[in-house]
Design a protein around this motif. Sequence first.
Motif, mmCIF file in Angstrom:
data_model
loop_
_atom_site.group_PDB
_atom_site.id
_atom_site.type_symbol
_atom_site.label_atom_id
_atom_site.label_comp_id
_atom_site.label_asym_id
_atom_site.label_seq_id
_atom_site.Cartn_x
_atom_site.Cartn_y
_atom_site.Cartn_z
ATOM 1 N N HIS A 453 0.814 -1.393 0.153
ATOM 2 C CA HIS A 453 -0.134 0.153 0.037
ATOM 3 C C HIS A 453 0.909 1.282 -0.148
ATOM 4 O O HIS A 453 2.166 1.279 0.695
ATOM 5 N N VAL A 454 0.362 2.250 -0.897
ATOM 6 C CA VAL A 454 1.410 3.358 -0.906
ATOM 7 C C VAL A 454 1.122 4.261 0.545
ATOM 8 O O VAL A 454 0.087 4.529 0.988
ATOM 9 N N SER A 455 2.510 4.717 0.929
ATOM 10 C CA SER A 455 2.526 5.438 2.207
ATOM 11 C C SER A 455 3.347 6.502 2.025
ATOM 12 O O SER A 455 3.404 7.534 2.947
ATOM 13 N N SER A 456 3.648 7.040 0.879
ATOM 14 C CA SER A 456 4.374 8.274 0.505
ATOM 15 C C SER A 456 4.219 8.568 -0.936
ATOM 16 O O SER A 456 4.315 7.714 -1.924
ATOM 17 N N TRP A 457 4.262 9.833 -1.299
ATOM 18 C CA TRP A 457 3.940 10.241 -2.739
ATOM 19 C C TRP A 457 4.729 11.706 -3.092
ATOM 20 O O TRP A 457 4.255 12.408 -2.424
ATOM 21 N N ASN A 458 5.706 11.529 -4.012
ATOM 22 C CA ASN A 458 6.144 12.864 -4.403
ATOM 23 C C ASN A 458 5.515 13.631 -5.495
ATOM 24 O O ASN A 458 4.741 12.851 -6.310
ATOM 25 N N GLU A 459 6.144 14.584 -5.899
ATOM 26 C CA GLU A 459 5.457 15.390 -7.105
ATOM 27 C C GLU A 459 5.496 14.668 -8.286
ATOM 28 O O GLU A 459 4.879 14.741 -9.251
ATOM 29 N N GLY A 460 6.785 14.063 -8.530
ATOM 30 C CA GLY A 460 6.950 13.454 -9.732
ATOM 31 C C GLY A 460 5.862 12.353 -10.109
ATOM 32 O O GLY A 460 5.341 12.072 -11.047
ATOM 33 N N ALA A 461 5.505 11.741 -8.868
ATOM 34 C CA ALA A 461 4.404 10.538 -9.096
ATOM 35 C C ALA A 461 3.130 11.036 -9.300
ATOM 36 O O ALA A 461 2.320 10.726 -10.096
ATOM 37 N N ARG A 462 2.892 12.404 -8.777
ATOM 38 C CA ARG A 462 1.467 13.086 -8.840
ATOM 39 C C ARG A 462 1.560 13.473 -10.423
ATOM 40 O O ARG A 462 0.605 13.124 -11.210
ATOM 41 N N ARG A 463 2.865 13.812 -11.063
ATOM 42 C CA ARG A 463 2.730 14.349 -12.473
ATOM 43 C C ARG A 463 2.734 13.048 -13.458
ATOM 44 O O ARG A 463 1.986 13.290 -14.390
ATOM 45 N N ILE A 464 3.319 12.093 -13.292
ATOM 46 C CA ILE A 464 3.493 10.968 -14.184
ATOM 47 C C ILE A 464 2.210 9.833 -14.126
ATOM 48 O O ILE A 464 1.692 9.669 -14.913
ATOM 49 N N LYS A 465 1.652 9.694 -12.789
ATOM 50 C CA LYS A 465 0.463 8.702 -12.610
ATOM 51 C C LYS A 465 -0.804 9.666 -12.652
ATOM 52 O O LYS A 465 -1.885 8.995 -12.811
ATOM 53 N N GLY A 466 -0.671 10.983 -12.364
ATOM 54 C CA GLY A 466 -1.944 11.776 -12.192
ATOM 55 C C GLY A 466 -2.925 11.669 -11.060
ATOM 56 O O GLY A 466 -4.037 12.339 -10.864
ATOM 57 N N TYR A 467 -2.487 10.996 -9.873
ATOM 58 C CA TYR A 467 -3.439 10.932 -8.785
ATOM 59 C C TYR A 467 -2.661 12.189 -7.669
ATOM 60 O O TYR A 467 -1.435 12.239 -7.652
ATOM 61 N N GLU A 468 -3.413 12.690 -7.166
ATOM 62 C CA GLU A 468 -3.177 13.433 -5.934
ATOM 63 C C GLU A 468 -2.958 12.559 -4.727
ATOM 64 O O GLU A 468 -3.188 11.502 -4.634
ATOM 65 N N PRO A 469 -1.957 13.373 -3.794
ATOM 66 C CA PRO A 469 -1.612 12.286 -2.622
ATOM 67 C C PRO A 469 -2.851 11.797 -1.687
ATOM 68 O O PRO A 469 -2.974 10.723 -1.419
ATOM 69 N N GLU A 470 -3.702 12.801 -1.710
ATOM 70 C CA GLU A 470 -4.840 12.030 -0.790
ATOM 71 C C GLU A 470 -5.821 11.094 -1.409
ATOM 72 O O GLU A 470 -6.623 10.266 -0.968
ATOM 73 N N GLU A 471 -5.880 11.031 -2.978
ATOM 74 C CA GLU A 471 -6.319 10.004 -3.639
ATOM 75 C C GLU A 471 -5.749 8.848 -3.460
ATOM 76 O O GLU A 471 -6.345 7.686 -3.758
ATOM 77 N N ILE A 472 -4.411 8.567 -3.504
ATOM 78 C CA ILE A 472 -3.844 7.217 -3.633
ATOM 79 C C ILE A 472 -3.064 6.700 -2.201
ATOM 80 O O ILE A 472 -2.993 5.561 -2.039
ATOM 81 N N MET A 473 -2.966 7.678 -1.323
ATOM 82 C CA MET A 473 -2.486 7.185 -0.062
ATOM 83 C C MET A 473 -3.233 6.048 0.506
ATOM 84 O O MET A 473 -4.402 6.265 0.619
#
Length: 931
Positions: A453-473
């Motif tokens: 399960h996703v426990s951290s999320w950087n800006e590059g992940a948001r740009r490449i995969k399209g999810y906001e941190p609150e959507e994917i954590m």
Amino acid sequence: MVSVTDIELADIFPGSSEMAQRMRETDWAGTALGDPTHWPDALRIPLKIMLTSRFEMWLGWGPDLHFFYNDAYIPTLGIKHPHMLGRPLKQVWAEVYDDVADQVARVRSGEATWNKALLLILERSGYPEETYHSFSYSPLFAGDDTVGGLLCVVTEETGRIISERRLETLRQLGLKLSTATDKPSLLTAVHSAFATNERDFPFAALRLEGEQTEPAWATAGLNDVTPDSHGLIVDLPSGIDWPTGAWDRRPTKAIAIAIPQFGAEQSAGTLFLGLNPYRGDDPDILNMAQLAASQIGAALAHIVALSNERRRADRIWSVSRDIMVVVDVEGRFVSVSPSWTRILGHAPEDVIGRHFSDFMHPDDVAPSNSALSRALSDQDLNNYENRFRAIDGTYHRIEWHTTLEHGQVYAYGRDVTDRRQVEAALNESEEQFRHLVQGVTDYAIYMLDLDGHVSSWNEGARRIKGYEPEEIMGQHFSQFYTEEDRANGEPVRALETARTEGRFLAEGWRVRKNGERFRASVVLDAIRDDEGRPIGFAKITRDVTEREISQRELEAAREALFQSQKMEAIGQLTGGVAHDFNNLLMAVMSSLDLLRKRLPDDPTLHRLLDNAKEGAQRGATLTQRMLAFARRQDLNLDCVDVVQLLSGMNDLVQRSIGPEWPISTRFPLKLPAVRADANQLEMALLNLIVNARDASPDGGPIVISATCEQVEKRSSRELAPGTYLRLAVKDSGTGMDAETLRRATEPFFTTKGVGKGTGLGLPMVHGMAKQLGGTFELQSAVRKGTSAILWLPIVGVEPVKVAPELPQVVPQAECRLKILVADDDALVLMNTVALLEDLGHDVVEAYSGRDALARFKEHQDIDLVITDQAMPNMTGTELIAAIDQVRAGMPAIIASGYGDDINLQGRDVERLGKPFDQAQLARAISRVMDR
């Protein structure tokens, strides 16, 4: 008739053995034994037993024990056979008689004797020889109960005794070498082992590389001997008191053999073995020496390995950067390595004998005492850390590893003070690092827990995969995978690989939030705590979609280059074959032309001749197609109006292929002219239309279209920048799969039935287009039809009207000429000469360029030169240039089957294509002579 005497002798000396024959042939009457017919049964009966036995036996009779023996005893006698037959025993075995005299005396008194493997030095081979025999002496009683002689049954055991003795020597050598731990003990083992066999080896000496030979006396006369691993037998120098071993005389020969050094080409030393003076040539002795040398070499290698290991251990102890210590059960230092002084500063003599607590931080003493107890209970400590005081008062953090040996704790410790300081600094900068990772936008960097399960999320992940941190954590990372990868268990496999192997690397398709797929390069690393337990995963994803596209484009370019190179090679081969075939057709066609003039007026013969001429014409057409593919055909380039060309041939073509395949054209109102050979272009279009018909067996439309296309830069079609006419012939037939499409323009490749195609139609079109500066391509798919596309360069002038071809008439020669003809092909030369002579000309023949130049200089009245172009050493153009040096402006015709440009600077030369007939030849002569 057999005499009575012969019969009696055969009874006394029975059998067909060699010795029975010799005894029958001996004149016994002249000996002390007298006539055999008068011998007593006490002699005759044992003789019969001996001669019919296969055991080694001999018999002595009379006061002097006259000697009888059977065939089995002959090898024991050696060179004494056969002249010792009947001689007294003392004479037969004079060299050992004293050794057995007491036994002979006992036998004479009626007592039998027995000997087991008795050593006897016999001179049976021309020299004293060590032998071993087991034998018995049995008395032979005469009729008056006196002993008349003795019978000896003997078995020679020399080979067995010596073999067992040598095997025992090798066994002793192996046993003694097994305990050798250094070179002195190895030397002692070698000498001790060979001392057990002083009969085979009166002495043994060993010379090791870099060491003195042992014993020292063995150096005399042997220092210069350098044998190989096979060994050699050397003569011992005289004048030296060589050890005699078990014998009463010195050895005269010795074995010298190299000791192998395992892992190296040079030897480790030399073994010298004195040889038994009572043995002759012995082929097995070198084999034994080789075995002994191998044993010594193996033992020496073991000693070297032990020595290296000792040195390595000493070197590790001396130079190790880590501290090494030995501690007793009370915690006192028994030994410390030099690194203690280097790291902590205390001299070893100030440490040994003291308790470790004297040098330890007070807070660490109690835990370290507990750790020592665990180590003494045979529980190894790993990465155990405490603090020791240096001589300057500072404390160093030491990380220990221990093992228990013989009641003492052996430990090595590494100074990790600097590492702990670095770790502290890293902890301080962790927040900075988090901000750094968060700021990376080219890579998706995020953490997963042990379940994925996703426990951290950087800006590059948001740009490449399209999810906001609150959507994917808190969401499972498998949702980034495609449905098929999830069904195949790829996410689970990735986590398990990273967990067991530490890292998972992969490249595949992933899915963005909006459902779009992208190509991703993925690294998944397992994260562990200080105890080595997994606590999660770090995942890095990079979008490599653009790289994937570039890679596919590169592969396509490589494949296109490969195909281009392959077709170029095939073209070279095809052009060469067509050139030679042209020469053959030239001979056939010209011969048929001449034959027609000489045939009687018989319709059957003329029909057969027409058939032959038609076949030759088809061959010529075939060679033209081959030359077209090879881009070496002879083209007559003009400005051609494609619309007019198609209009002129449309009705004829439509009638030829049938109404099931209606032909339609789609052209713009005005098309510019192209630079082409009108006849070749017409043939190419006809080929493409026929192929379209054959690809549509059930009928269907054939569409011919043309457009003007501008090529701005060099494209994958290998077209130079410029304006081109794109001429396409499209059908709606069966189409081609990828492999058939790839091979379609290869010469002789065809999908048509046997006898329905040569496989040269499309290659001819391809070659013609390339030769014109354009190209040819096919677009096709199975059940979707095929488009055959010609790209032809456009010219900016008006097209030339093509005049209708006139029937070929052989012009008559206006005057008789003297013509020099040069061709390296004998058949072509002979037929060209025949055609010219039939036209009424005189001909001078030459089989090469150099031959033609010589003939030209010999004949001053040459009117015309006709030469082949492709000749070895001197081409046709080179020949004409050389003739111009002799007589400038000589009329010349160059004949060639290739379409290469034939130009001479400032020189007008007539070109004649091969194969040519008499009419073409005559017109060429007329044109060049008119000029």
